[in-house]
Design a protein around this motif. Structure first.
Motif, PDB file in Angstrom:
ATOM      1  N   UNK A   1       0.917  -1.168  -0.104  1.00  0.00           N
ATOM      2  CA  UNK A   1       0.103   0.042  -0.021  1.00  0.00           C
ATOM      3  C   UNK A   1       0.771   1.241  -0.083  1.00  0.00           C
ATOM      4  N   UNK A   2       2.272   1.135   0.318  1.00  0.00           N
ATOM      5  CA  UNK A   2       3.056   2.289   0.306  1.00  0.00           C
ATOM      6  C   UNK A   2       3.419   2.665  -1.007  1.00  0.00           C
ATOM      7  N   UNK A   3       3.206   1.887  -1.970  1.00  0.00           N
ATOM      8  CA  UNK A   3       3.527   2.073  -3.356  1.00  0.00           C
ATOM      9  C   UNK A   3       2.073   2.737  -3.898  1.00  0.00           C
ATOM     10  N   UNK A   4       2.412   3.980  -4.455  1.00  0.00           N
ATOM     11  CA  UNK A   4       1.218   4.718  -4.943  1.00  0.00           C
ATOM     12  C   UNK A   4       0.393   4.111  -5.948  1.00  0.00           C
ATOM     13  N   UNK A   5       0.716   3.398  -6.772  1.00  0.00           N
ATOM     14  CA  UNK A   5       0.041   2.850  -8.025  1.00  0.00           C
ATOM     15  C   UNK A   5      -0.820   1.875  -7.430  1.00  0.00           C
ATOM     16  N   UNK A   6      -0.396   1.255  -6.190  1.00  0.00           N
ATOM     17  CA  UNK A   6      -1.471   0.058  -5.502  1.00  0.00           C
ATOM     18  C   UNK A   6      -2.180   0.425  -4.492  1.00  0.00           C
ATOM     19  N   UNK A   7      -2.111   1.852  -3.945  1.00  0.00           N
ATOM     20  CA  UNK A   7      -2.671   2.434  -2.960  1.00  0.00           C
ATOM     21  C   UNK A   7      -4.102   2.306  -2.709  1.00  0.00           C
TER      22      UNK A   7
END
Length: 234
Positions: free
Chosen positions: A14-20
């Motif tokens: 979730x820390x990766x913006x694309x997956x948030x």
């Protein structure tokens, strides 16, 4: 390279913006197949022309993407920091790596192997579509890099690198790159970067402080066409 068999956690992804903002079920399907890998500063992650086999996501640290010309000259294309995706994408049937990836500092990557990527594409079309969107953004960035290197002046390329790689989480935008790395990314040599930065410092546009470059006037670094469009530093 060290492959760590510690599972990737849902909150880490979730820390990766694309997956948030992906639904939990899609994130959970990714968590089960991602592999965690660590690289030391300067270590090569993959080499241009090698068989492409994975999609890579930066969790910690920075990765430098470089190409080597026929005459042996090394050209830095871009830096991939936390949350960025890189590598040749099997979803686009790209058989070989288009460039070389090298760890700039201590790097932790989440790797999606090709076999698992193809299975996700077949079993979860929405996730495959999301991954395609993420990677297409990187292709757009590289297309812009190509345009910049081919048509912009050297000072404008250096200025653009300062804006692109500035950390805007601080009170003033700050660039934590050496003159040598800025030269590689802007397609010139270190001496030219140093001379240009000294000029910018005399004009009060930047300030060199403890090995960092602090941007005092971001608007002054914009190329003429961008100033006309009222582009702002984000």
């Amino acid at each position: 390279m060290l492959t760590e068999f510690l599972p990737v956690k849902l909150d880490e992804l979730r820390e990766i913006p694309a997956f948030r903002h992906l639904p939990d079920e899609q994130i959970e399907s990714l968590v089960t197949v991602l592999v965690r890998r660590h690289y030391a500063p300067g270590q090569i992650i993959f080499i241009e022309g090698e068989q492409a086999s994975s999609l890579w996501f930066v969790f910690r640290g920075r990765v430098k993407i470089i190409k080597q010309s026929l005459n042996g000259r090394i050209q830095g294309l871009c830096l991939m920091n936390q949350g960025k995706c890189f590598g040749s994408c099997p979803l686009f049937n790209m058989a070989k790596n288009p460039a070389t990836a090298q760890a700039l500092d201590h790097v932790t990557l989440f790797v999606l192997p090709e076999g698992d990527l193809q299975q996700l594409k077949a079993s979860n079309p929405q996730l495959g579509k999301a991954l395609l969107h993420i990677y297409s953004q990187r292709l757009g960035h590289l297309a812009r890099v190509s345009d910049v290197l081919g048509t912009w002046t050297v000072p404008d390329r250096i200025n653009d690198c300062l804006l692109t790689y500035a950390n805007c989480d601080t009170q003033q935008p700050t660039v934590k790159l050496t003159h040598e790395k800025l030269a590689a990314l802007s397609g010139t040599i270190r001496e030219v970067v140093t001379r240009h930065l000294n000029l910018l410092a005399r004009e009060g546009i930047v300030r060199n402080e403890n090995g960092h470059i602090i941007i005092l006037n971001p608007d002054a670094l914009l190329p003429p066409c961008a100033r006309e469009d009222d582009r702002v530093l984000t």
